[in-house]
Design an enzyme around this catalytic site. Sequence first.
Site, PDB file in Angstrom:
ATOM      1  N   TYR A 124       0.816  -1.213   0.000  1.00  0.00           N
ATOM      2  CA  TYR A 124       0.000   0.000   0.000  1.00  0.00           C
ATOM      3  C   TYR A 124       0.853   1.267   0.000  1.00  0.00           C
ATOM      4  O   TYR A 124       0.335   2.358   0.159  1.00  0.00           O
ATOM      5  CB  TYR A 124      -0.943  -0.015   1.210  1.00  0.00           C
ATOM      6  CG  TYR A 124      -1.847  -1.226   1.231  1.00  0.00           C
ATOM      7  CD1 TYR A 124      -2.888  -1.342   0.309  1.00  0.00           C
ATOM      8  CD2 TYR A 124      -1.634  -2.264   2.128  1.00  0.00           C
ATOM      9  CE1 TYR A 124      -3.701  -2.460   0.296  1.00  0.00           C
ATOM     10  CE2 TYR A 124      -2.448  -3.386   2.123  1.00  0.00           C
ATOM     11  CZ  TYR A 124      -3.479  -3.481   1.206  1.00  0.00           C
ATOM     12  OH  TYR A 124      -4.285  -4.591   1.190  1.00  0.00           O
ATOM     13  N   ASP A 185      -1.300 -11.307   8.767  1.00  0.00           N
ATOM     14  CA  ASP A 185      -0.371 -12.320   8.248  1.00  0.00           C
ATOM     15  C   ASP A 185       1.057 -12.108   8.726  1.00  0.00           C
ATOM     16  O   ASP A 185       1.800 -13.057   8.917  1.00  0.00           O
ATOM     17  CB  ASP A 185      -0.372 -12.283   6.715  1.00  0.00           C
ATOM     18  CG  ASP A 185      -1.609 -12.950   6.143  1.00  0.00           C
ATOM     19  OD1 ASP A 185      -2.116 -13.885   6.775  1.00  0.00           O
ATOM     20  OD2 ASP A 185      -2.055 -12.516   5.065  1.00  0.00           O
ATOM     21  N   HIS A 424       5.107  -6.163  -4.174  1.00  0.00           N
ATOM     22  CA  HIS A 424       3.732  -6.463  -4.558  1.00  0.00           C
ATOM     23  C   HIS A 424       2.835  -5.266  -4.342  1.00  0.00           C
ATOM     24  O   HIS A 424       3.142  -4.361  -3.575  1.00  0.00           O
ATOM     25  CB  HIS A 424       3.183  -7.676  -3.792  1.00  0.00           C
ATOM     26  CG  HIS A 424       2.731  -7.367  -2.402  1.00  0.00           C
ATOM     27  ND1 HIS A 424       1.412  -7.332  -2.033  1.00  0.00           N
ATOM     28  CD2 HIS A 424       3.423  -7.078  -1.302  1.00  0.00           C
ATOM     29  CE1 HIS A 424       1.310  -7.030  -0.768  1.00  0.00           C
ATOM     30  NE2 HIS A 424       2.514  -6.866  -0.284  1.00  0.00           N
TER      31      HIS A 424
HETATM   32  P1  FAD Z   1       2.018   1.873   9.222  1.00  0.00           P
HETATM   33  O1  FAD Z   1       2.660   1.717   7.897  1.00  0.00           O
HETATM   34  O2  FAD Z   1       2.770   2.545  10.265  1.00  0.00           O
HETATM   35  O3  FAD Z   1       0.615   2.590   9.094  1.00  0.00           O
HETATM   36  C1  FAD Z   1      -0.252   2.391   8.043  1.00  0.00           C
HETATM   37  C2  FAD Z   1      -0.718   3.762   7.536  1.00  0.00           C
HETATM   38  O4  FAD Z   1      -1.572   4.377   8.508  1.00  0.00           O
HETATM   39  C3  FAD Z   1       0.433   4.746   7.336  1.00  0.00           C
HETATM   40  O5  FAD Z   1       0.864   4.717   6.004  1.00  0.00           O
HETATM   41  C4  FAD Z   1      -0.159   6.095   7.712  1.00  0.00           C
HETATM   42  O6  FAD Z   1      -0.725   6.690   6.579  1.00  0.00           O
HETATM   43  C5  FAD Z   1      -1.234   5.753   8.698  1.00  0.00           C
HETATM   44  N1  FAD Z   1      -0.776   5.932  10.078  1.00  0.00           N
HETATM   45  C6  FAD Z   1       0.039   5.091  10.745  1.00  0.00           C
HETATM   46  N2  FAD Z   1       0.193   5.491  12.000  1.00  0.00           N
HETATM   47  C7  FAD Z   1      -0.514   6.618  12.136  1.00  0.00           C
HETATM   48  C8  FAD Z   1      -0.761   7.479  13.233  1.00  0.00           C
HETATM   49  N3  FAD Z   1      -0.256   7.222  14.419  1.00  0.00           N
HETATM   50  N4  FAD Z   1      -1.550   8.561  13.049  1.00  0.00           N
HETATM   51  C9  FAD Z   1      -2.113   8.807  11.838  1.00  0.00           C
HETATM   52  N5  FAD Z   1      -1.924   8.009  10.762  1.00  0.00           N
HETATM   53  C10 FAD Z   1      -1.129   6.917  10.909  1.00  0.00           C
HETATM   54  N6  FAD Z   1      -2.221  -6.186   6.218  1.00  0.00           N
HETATM   55  C11 FAD Z   1      -3.303  -6.608   6.904  1.00  0.00           C
HETATM   56  O7  FAD Z   1      -4.065  -5.791   7.426  1.00  0.00           O
HETATM   57  N7  FAD Z   1      -3.572  -7.927   7.030  1.00  0.00           N
HETATM   58  C12 FAD Z   1      -2.765  -8.882   6.500  1.00  0.00           C
HETATM   59  O8  FAD Z   1      -3.027 -10.065   6.677  1.00  0.00           O
HETATM   60  C13 FAD Z   1      -1.621  -8.461   5.761  1.00  0.00           C
HETATM   61  N8  FAD Z   1      -0.805  -9.361   5.171  1.00  0.00           N
HETATM   62  C14 FAD Z   1       0.301  -8.940   4.507  1.00  0.00           C
HETATM   63  C15 FAD Z   1       1.144  -9.894   3.924  1.00  0.00           C
HETATM   64  C16 FAD Z   1       2.296  -9.508   3.254  1.00  0.00           C
HETATM   65  C17 FAD Z   1       3.198 -10.556   2.660  1.00  0.00           C
HETATM   66  C18 FAD Z   1       2.631  -8.154   3.176  1.00  0.00           C
HETATM   67  C19 FAD Z   1       3.923  -7.723   2.520  1.00  0.00           C
HETATM   68  C20 FAD Z   1       1.797  -7.179   3.730  1.00  0.00           C
HETATM   69  C21 FAD Z   1       0.622  -7.562   4.401  1.00  0.00           C
HETATM   70  N9  FAD Z   1      -0.250  -6.633   4.976  1.00  0.00           N
HETATM   71  C22 FAD Z   1      -1.371  -7.068   5.655  1.00  0.00           C
HETATM   72  C23 FAD Z   1      -0.038  -5.183   4.806  1.00  0.00           C
HETATM   73  C24 FAD Z   1       0.840  -4.520   5.889  1.00  0.00           C
HETATM   74  O9  FAD Z   1       2.075  -5.159   5.936  1.00  0.00           O
HETATM   75  C25 FAD Z   1       0.232  -4.526   7.290  1.00  0.00           C
HETATM   76  O10 FAD Z   1      -1.063  -3.990   7.275  1.00  0.00           O
HETATM   77  C26 FAD Z   1       1.069  -3.763   8.309  1.00  0.00           C
HETATM   78  O11 FAD Z   1       0.639  -4.073   9.600  1.00  0.00           O
HETATM   79  C27 FAD Z   1       0.985  -2.238   8.124  1.00  0.00           C
HETATM   80  O12 FAD Z   1       2.139  -1.624   8.595  1.00  0.00           O
HETATM   81  P2  FAD Z   1       2.237  -0.876   9.981  1.00  0.00           P
HETATM   82  O13 FAD Z   1       1.383  -1.660  10.945  1.00  0.00           O
HETATM   83  O14 FAD Z   1       3.654  -0.701  10.337  1.00  0.00           O
HETATM   84  O15 FAD Z   1       1.470   0.476   9.711  1.00  0.00           O
END
Ligand code: FAD
Length: 562
Positions: A124, A185, A424
């Site tokens: 994303y 995941d 991806h």
């Molecule tokens: P961040 O990247 O920190 O946050 C996500 C977005 O939210 C940021 O870009 C930002 O815009 C906003 N944000 C973050 N923190 C704040 C804040 N404090 N205040 C305001 N805005 C904020 N995702 C799923 O949900 N389910 C799955 O099963 C899943 N499977 C995956 C499998 C693979 C192989 C891969 C590569 C990815 C997958 N993902 C999945 C996507 C992603 O990896 C996860 O959702 C991951 O947890 C998101 O990253 P993060 O928690 O570090 O969030």
Amino acid sequence: KEPQARKRLPVIPQGIERTRYFLAIDEISRDLGKENVEINDKPLEDGTWSVSGLFSPRNGSVVTNHPKPAPNTHDGMAIVDEEELVASAVIYPGSTEDVQKVVHWANKYLIPVHPISMGRNFGYGGAAPRVRGAVVLDLGRRMNKILDINPDDCTCLVEPGVSYYALYEEVQTRGYKNLWIDVPDLGGGSVLGNALDRGVGYTPYGDHWSTHSGLEVVTPTGEIVRTGMGALPGNNTWQVFPYGYGPFLDGIFSQSNYGIVTKMGLGLMPNPGGHDSFLYTFKKEEDLEQLVEIVRPLRIAMILENAANIRHALQILALSGKPRSTFYDGGGPFPTEKMHEYLRQHPYGECTWLYYGTCYGPKEVRRLKLDIINREFMKVPGARRINPAQLPSTDYFWSRDRISSGEPDLEELSWVNWWPNGGHVAFSPVAPTRGADALRLWQMAKEHWAKFGLDFFFDFVVGLRELHLIVECVYDRNNPMQRADALSAMRSLIQEAAEKGYGEYRTHLLLSDQVAGTYSWNDNALMKLNEKLKDCLDPNGILAPGRSGVWPARYRGRGWEI
Ligand code: FAD
């Protein structure tokens, strides 16, 4: 001796004079400490998704010890050139008050800031800001405390830098055997960040946003607000009753750019007293229709208790951890005969769809539910129940079993390595849980699969009443043609899906304008309201401009929308 790190010229956000930008950086460095502000002048490195030194709680072995964690300056799985969506600097606040200072600073200098929790939002856009040169506010690095775990109410209160692994570890360390957490995941991301992006996991608590209760938010003009019961001084109900009194504002802070969330409360699942994961395979493509019709009533009635996971079998090859070239060296979409050839020797046998699920509760309760599921699933001609006892401990089934019982894991990452330097991007439309809709989406995506010659991994996920088709398009990050094709395929899918009445639940930041544009009912009334809110809450347009397609007045209509 370490070679001297090369430097690159940092990208300054458009519209800000270079000297003034560096004066501003000096000012915030004095305020927060030099060590908490980094100019992005090093060569961009993609690192790895996972956190350095994560270990498997089950067997204590190191899952990954990669010295380079996921980048917080750009997208580690970039689909366009890394320099396109890149931060000029990264700031590491240590407290809510630090966040407030950064917001005041950004308003003074009109510098766009992009908040991330841990920045692992791969597929994303990762940590990348939508506006080139924006300053990334990396909340997770220093604000990573688990502020509370309440074993009686089954709740927790966390800061942005708390990963699923960290929360899991803490629950174990404190000996709360009655508590489970829900994990996506990949367990290396932020609990708060994932819920804010309306991410999903795979126990009955899988809809993360729906389990949250209470936010602390810094608004784009620097006020600190607590939502729900958190607004009542001296309350002890912040994490048990999400609504409080009056308008329920929490929704405007998810997938949005209306505030920076510094604390979030979440419900934790009570240990159900046991679980059984199961796996069924289905032979033919057309079986999808009958299977989805069977799943709907079972899922709504909670006989199927966690998100239904109907996967296309090609992903099983990728989940073996072997690259595509081991199975087939040709170009174009992966040949179906090759997939069947591999599966014939696999314990799953030849099939097109796999259903991974889990039953919860004491043994007798599980038995009743498993019997109903078996009776219903076996109505599909050629359906097979795979006996887990006959699967090796390395089989992907056991990763699903861990995830569906709240244990963080990283094995899912292996399908990204289908191509060397794998990346991806995801297409994730929402449909009603109807066989005909599932088939329609499948046909549409399959045509794109053939037309663009890229491999897609398909997962039909039934949250409760709705069905999300998740199409993961994998590409080689070093192959500009593949990256461009992947982006074109996504754009084409979004457009065609919208014409058929299906909209995305989440998207890549480069596609957010297009997706937002598809939610256009009544002359774009929703976007007009979003923009009104944005201009009111963020008059200087400093917070994550363009996030989810919402642009502040300062940027709107000036060529930023794509
Ligand atoms: P961040 O990247 O920190 O946050 C996500 C977005 O939210 C940021 O870009 C930002 O815009 C906003 N944000 C973050 N923190 C704040 C804040 N404090 N205040 C305001 N805005 C904020 N995702 C799923 O949900 N389910 C799955 O099963 C899943 N499977 C995956 C499998 C693979 C192989 C891969 C590569 C990815 C997958 N993902 C999945 C996507 C992603 O990896 C996860 O959702 C991951 O947890 C998101 O990253 P993060 O928690 O570090 O969030």
